[in-house]
Design a protein around this motif. Structure first.
Motif, PDB file in Angstrom:
ATOM      1  N   ASP A  35       0.845  -1.184   0.000  1.00 28.75           N
ATOM      2  CA  ASP A  35       0.000   0.000   0.000  1.00 28.75           C
ATOM      3  C   ASP A  35       0.888   1.243   0.000  1.00 28.75           C
ATOM      4  O   ASP A  35       1.876   1.304   0.725  1.00 28.75           O
ATOM      5  N   GLU A  36       0.528   2.186  -0.838  1.00 28.45           N
ATOM      6  CA  GLU A  36       1.299   3.417  -1.047  1.00 28.45           C
ATOM      7  C   GLU A  36       2.639   3.173  -1.739  1.00 28.45           C
ATOM      8  O   GLU A  36       3.467   4.060  -1.839  1.00 28.45           O
ATOM      9  N   ASP A  49      -4.079   0.520  -2.657  1.00 24.54           N
ATOM     10  CA  ASP A  49      -3.806   1.944  -2.753  1.00 24.54           C
ATOM     11  C   ASP A  49      -2.385   2.137  -3.268  1.00 24.54           C
ATOM     12  O   ASP A  49      -1.490   2.552  -2.548  1.00 24.54           O
ATOM     13  N   VAL A  50      -2.178   1.796  -4.546  1.00 28.59           N
ATOM     14  CA  VAL A  50      -0.838   1.906  -5.126  1.00 28.59           C
ATOM     15  C   VAL A  50      -0.828   2.986  -6.205  1.00 28.59           C
ATOM     16  O   VAL A  50      -1.845   3.244  -6.839  1.00 28.59           O
ATOM     17  N   THR A  51       0.324   3.632  -6.381  1.00 26.26           N
ATOM     18  CA  THR A  51       0.474   4.619  -7.444  1.00 26.26           C
ATOM     19  C   THR A  51       0.962   3.891  -8.693  1.00 26.26           C
ATOM     20  O   THR A  51       1.995   3.235  -8.663  1.00 26.26           O
ATOM     21  N   MET A  52       0.211   4.017  -9.763  1.00 27.23           N
ATOM     22  CA  MET A  52       0.580   3.312 -11.001  1.00 27.23           C
ATOM     23  C   MET A  52       1.019   4.330 -12.043  1.00 27.23           C
ATOM     24  O   MET A  52       0.264   5.228 -12.402  1.00 27.23           O
ATOM     25  N   ILE A  53       2.257   4.178 -12.533  1.00 29.30           N
ATOM     26  CA  ILE A  53       2.823   5.169 -13.441  1.00 29.30           C
ATOM     27  C   ILE A  53       2.910   4.620 -14.866  1.00 29.30           C
ATOM     28  O   ILE A  53       3.318   3.477 -15.073  1.00 29.30           O
ATOM     29  N   MET A  68       3.079  10.465 -15.386  1.00 24.49           N
ATOM     30  CA  MET A  68       1.696  10.208 -15.786  1.00 24.49           C
ATOM     31  C   MET A  68       1.132   9.081 -14.935  1.00 24.49           C
ATOM     32  O   MET A  68       1.679   7.978 -14.920  1.00 24.49           O
ATOM     33  N   ASN A  87      -6.266   5.228 -10.194  1.00 25.25           N
ATOM     34  CA  ASN A  87      -6.709   4.091  -9.400  1.00 25.25           C
ATOM     35  C   ASN A  87      -8.051   4.473  -8.793  1.00 25.25           C
ATOM     36  O   ASN A  87      -8.176   5.514  -8.173  1.00 25.25           O
ATOM     37  N   TYR A  96      -9.324   3.469  -6.291  1.00 26.24           N
ATOM     38  CA  TYR A  96      -9.288   3.407  -4.839  1.00 26.24           C
ATOM     39  C   TYR A  96      -8.088   4.130  -4.249  1.00 26.24           C
ATOM     40  O   TYR A  96      -6.976   4.009  -4.733  1.00 26.24           O
TER      41      TYR A  96
END
Ligand SMILES: NC(=O)c1ccc[n+]([C@@H]2O[C@H](COP(=O)([O-])OP(=O)(O)OC[C@H]3O[C@@H](n4cnc5c(N)ncnc54)[C@H](OP(=O)(O)O)[C@@H]3O)[C@@H](O)[C@H]2O)c1
Ligand SMILES: NC(=O)c1ccc[n+]([C@@H]2O[C@H](COP(=O)([O-])OP(=O)(O)OC[C@H]3O[C@@H](n4cnc5c(N)ncnc54)[C@H](OP(=O)(O)O)[C@@H]3O)[C@@H](O)[C@H]2O)c1
Lengths: 345, 345
Positions: free
Chosen positions: A283-284, A309-313, B312, B316, B318
C-alpha cells in the motif's frame, strides 16, 4: 534558414489535418529550410521500428527493391516515415548540419546524433536509398531530417558501437526512471527482468537499493533467469509466468517472508501482467509500467478490485538525462556490455 | 462459518479457470457460508453498471421479465453478476449480516454499506428479484453477497440520500487523489471539469491551491462551463475541445501568461485527450488520468514525442479514505449538493 520561429511541437509543419500534432498528422511539410528553432540533420541511417519494418517486408514478400519503393512512397506521401498500417516510425542516426539560433542545444554542427523522438513525427526527405539491411531493420540513405525544438536526441558516444548504442537508447527511459524511483533499503521487483530493458533496470535497482535493500527479478524462461543470476543483477530470481498473478504473488511472498514490494517495475512484452505487478506492491507503493502491452483499464479497475492503494505510473519513454544513464551502464558493467554485444550486434 | 481463512483476494472461491483472480474467473463459488476473513451482506439493491444494464435491456427489448431472467441466469451460471458481454458488474447496497473474525473492519452487524469493489468479482446469490428500475439501472432483490478481505466498501451515511451517495461513490477516487496531489500555490488544470468527477476534483483543487494557486477548468459545453463559473469552482474556465491539443495548449497559455501547470487532472469521457493534458503540464509536473478512455500507448509515446518529462498516473479507483472525501464534499458544499440532487436523483 527562415527568419521565423516555429511552434516548439512542430505544428507549423502540419499540412493535414490542421490542428493536430505532427505525429497524428497524415502529411507534414518536409521542406529542408529550417525555422529558427529547428535543427537540420544530414541523415545516415534510418532504424525502422520493428513492427513497421516487418509489415513492409511482408507486404513485399522480402523483395528489397519493393521495400525501397515502399519506404520512398511513404516519405513522398507523408513527409515522414510513418508506416500507414502500423502507425509507427523508428529512430535515425545522422550528423548535425545546421542549428537554428533558437534551438536549445550544447551540440555543434558536425556532431553525430541519434534522434530519440519517433520517425512518425520527424520531417524527412530521402534523396537516395543506399542499402536495406533486413537483418537489423536498418536503412542507409542520403537525405535530410528536421528536429523540432521539443525533439529529443542523444549525441552518439565514441566509445560504444553505433548499433549497441541504438539498442540501449531504444529503452533508455526505463533504467533512468528506476534510478529516480528506487531508494536505499527498498524491496524492488522487476517483472520481465531478463529482457533488454529489464537487465538495465535490474542493474540500476541493485545500485540504488544499497546493502539493506532487496531486488527480485521475475522471469519466464529459465535461460533469461540464469542470465540474471550469473550477472548478479538480483538478490532473488523467480521463474514464473507473469500472466498468473496468484503464482507470482505466492512466489514473491516466499522470498520476502510475506512482505510487499516498495517499487515494482514491469518490463514484460506480453499482455495481462498488470495484476501480478499490483498484487505484490505494498500500500502506497509504486508500480511503474514500462511495458507497452499494459492496459489502462485493466490496471485501474484491477487495483480497485483488490483494494490496493498503489500509485501506477505510465512509463514515459523520456526523462531528463535518460540516454546518459543507459549508455553509462554499458561503461560501468563489462558483463552487461558483453551480453548486449552478443545479443544486439 | 467455516473455520478456515480464505485468500485475501478471494482466489479460494474461484472455480474456473484455476489460477485466476475472481474478476477474471468465469465461475466462482457463491456458497453463503463465510470463511473467517469474509463478510456476509444481506443485499437490498444491485446498482448495475450502466454498460451492462444497457446491454441486457437491449437484448431484452426492454421487457422487464426478460431482464429479470437474464440477471438470474448470469448469477446462476457465474456465481456473480458479471455481464458476459461487457465484462462489467456494478455495486450493491445491503446490510451487514455476519463478519468473520479475520475480516478487518470497524463496522458492525446491521450497518448499511455500499460495496466499492465491482459486482464482477463479488460472490452473489439472488433468491428473488423484487423490482427492476430501468430509469436508474437499479435492481431490488432478496439475496446475499460476500466481501473478501481485500474488498472495499463504504458505510452509507444517514445524512445523504442513498442514490446521491452512490452517484458520488462511483467516482470517489478522483477527488481523493486530487487532494493528495495538489499543494498550496500550484497551478492546476481540470480537463472535463464540468462533469461529475470533474466538479468534485475542481472543488478539492480550489481548497488545496490556497490563495496563491490557480485552478483552470477546460470544458467542452458552454452549459457545463457556466456551471463551474457559477459555482466558483475555478479561477479560469476555458471552453475548448480536449481532443484538439493545440487549441487547449494555446488557450491555457493565454490565461497562465505562458506558464505550465503543476498538476493536470483528466476527467473527460471521450478518447484522444492525452496530448492536451501532456502539453500543458510543466516538466516534472504530474498528469493524473482518471478517464477510462485513456490509451496507455498514446500517453507513453505522446509524452516522448514532445520530449516532456512528466509523471503520468493511471487513475486508481481506490485510495485510502476516498469515500469520506467524496461524501464530505456534499456536506461542505450546499451548491454542489443541490446540483447533484438535480442531476442524479
Ligand atoms: N514506455 C516506453 O517508452 C517503451 C520504450 C521501448 C520499449 N517499451 C516496451 O518495454 C517492453 C520491454 O521491452 P524490451 O526491449 O526490454 O523487451 P524484451 O527484451 O523482449 O524483454 C521482455 C522480457 O519479458 C519476459 N517475459 C515474457 N513473457 C513473460 C511472462 N509471461 N512472465 C514473465 N516474463 C515474461 C521475456 O522473457 P522471454 O524472453 O523468456 O519470453 C523477456 O525477458 C516492451 O513491451 C516494449 O514495448 C516501452
Ligand atoms: N479511474 C476510475 O477508477 C474511474 C471510476 C469511475 C469513472 N471513471 C471515468 O472517469 C471519466 C469521467 O467520469 P464522470 O462520471 O465524471 O463523467 P461525466 O460526468 O460524463 O464528465 C465528463 C466531462 O467531460 C466533458 N467532455 C466530454 N468531451 C470533452 C471534450 N472533447 N473536451 C472537453 N471536455 C469534454 C463532458 O462535457 P459535456 O457534458 O459537455 O460532453 C463532461 O463534463 C469517465 O471516463 C469514467 O469512465 C474512472
Amino acid at each position: 534558414m527562415k527568419s521565423i520561429k516555429g511552434c516548439p511541437f512542430g505544428t507549423h509543419r502540419v499540412i493535414e489535418p490542421k490542428g493536430t500534432l505532427p505525429q497524428a498528422a497524415t502529411k507534414i511539410d518536409n521542406t529542408m529550410e529550417i525555422y529558427t528553432n529547428e535543427m537540420l540533420i544530414d541523415v545516415k541511417t534510418l532504424n525502422v521500428d520493428s513492427a513497421s519494418f516487418t509489415q513492409i517486408e511482408e507486404s513485399c514478400h522480402g523483395n528489397v527493391e519493393c521495400i525501397k519503393d515502399t519506404i520512398l512512397k511513404i516519405v513522398a506521401d507523408r513527409g515522414k516515415l510513418q508506416n500507414p498500417v502500423t502507425g509507427s516510425g523508428g529512430m535515425l542516426i545522422g550528423v548535425i548540419e545546421e542549428i537554428g539560433p533558437d534551438f536549445p542545444t550544447d551540440l555543434k554542427v558536425g556532431d553525430k546524433i541519434a534522434t530519440l523522438v519517433s520517425l512518425s513525427l520527424t520531417p524527412l526527405r530521402i534523396d537516395k536509398i543506399l542499402k536495406v539491411n533486413v537483418e537489423t531493420d536498418q536503412v542507409d540513405i542520403e537525405g535530410k531530417a528536421i528536429l523540432f525544438e521539443s525533439g529529443i536526441y542523444a549525441k552518439l558516444p565514441n566509445d560504444i558501437p553505433e548499433k549497441l548504442a541504438l539498442a540501449v537508447l531504444d529503452v533508455a527511459g526505463a533504467p533512468a526512471q528506476t534510478q529516480k524511483l528506487v531508494k536505499p533499503g527498498m524491496t524492488v521487483c522487476i517483472i520481465g527482468g531478463g529482457g533488454k530493458s529489464g537487465v538495465l533496470c535490474a542493474y540500476e535497482a541493485m545500485k540504488a537499493v544499497g546493502k539493506d535493500g532487496k531486488v527480485i527479478v521475475v522471469e519466464y524462461s529459465p535461460e533469461n533467469a540464469k542470465r540474471i543470476e550469473e550477472l548478479k543483477l538480483a538478490h532473488h530470481v523467480i521463474i514464473a509466468d507473469a500472466t498468473k498473478p496468484v503464482e507470482v504473488y505466492q512466489k514473491v511472498m516466499e522470498v520476502t517472508g510475506g512482505s510487499y514490494c516498495d517499487v515494482v517495475i514491469n518490463n514484460v512484452n506480453v499482455p495481462a501482467t498488470e495484476m501480478s505487478s499490483i498484487l505484490i506492491t505494498k500500500d502506497e507503493g509504486t508500480v511503474y509500467f514500462f511495458s507497452m502491452a499494459t492496459s489502462f483499464t485493466r490496471a485501474a479497475l484491477g487495483a480497485e478490485g483488490v483494494g490496493k492503494d498503489v500509485t501506477m505510473i505510465i512509463g514515459n519513454g523520456y526523462t531528463k538525462g535518460h540516454a546518459e544513464v543507459a549508455l553509462n551502464i554499458l561503461r560501468e558493467s563489462k558483463e552487461i556490455r558483453e551480453l548486449f554485444e552478443k545479443l544486439y550486434i
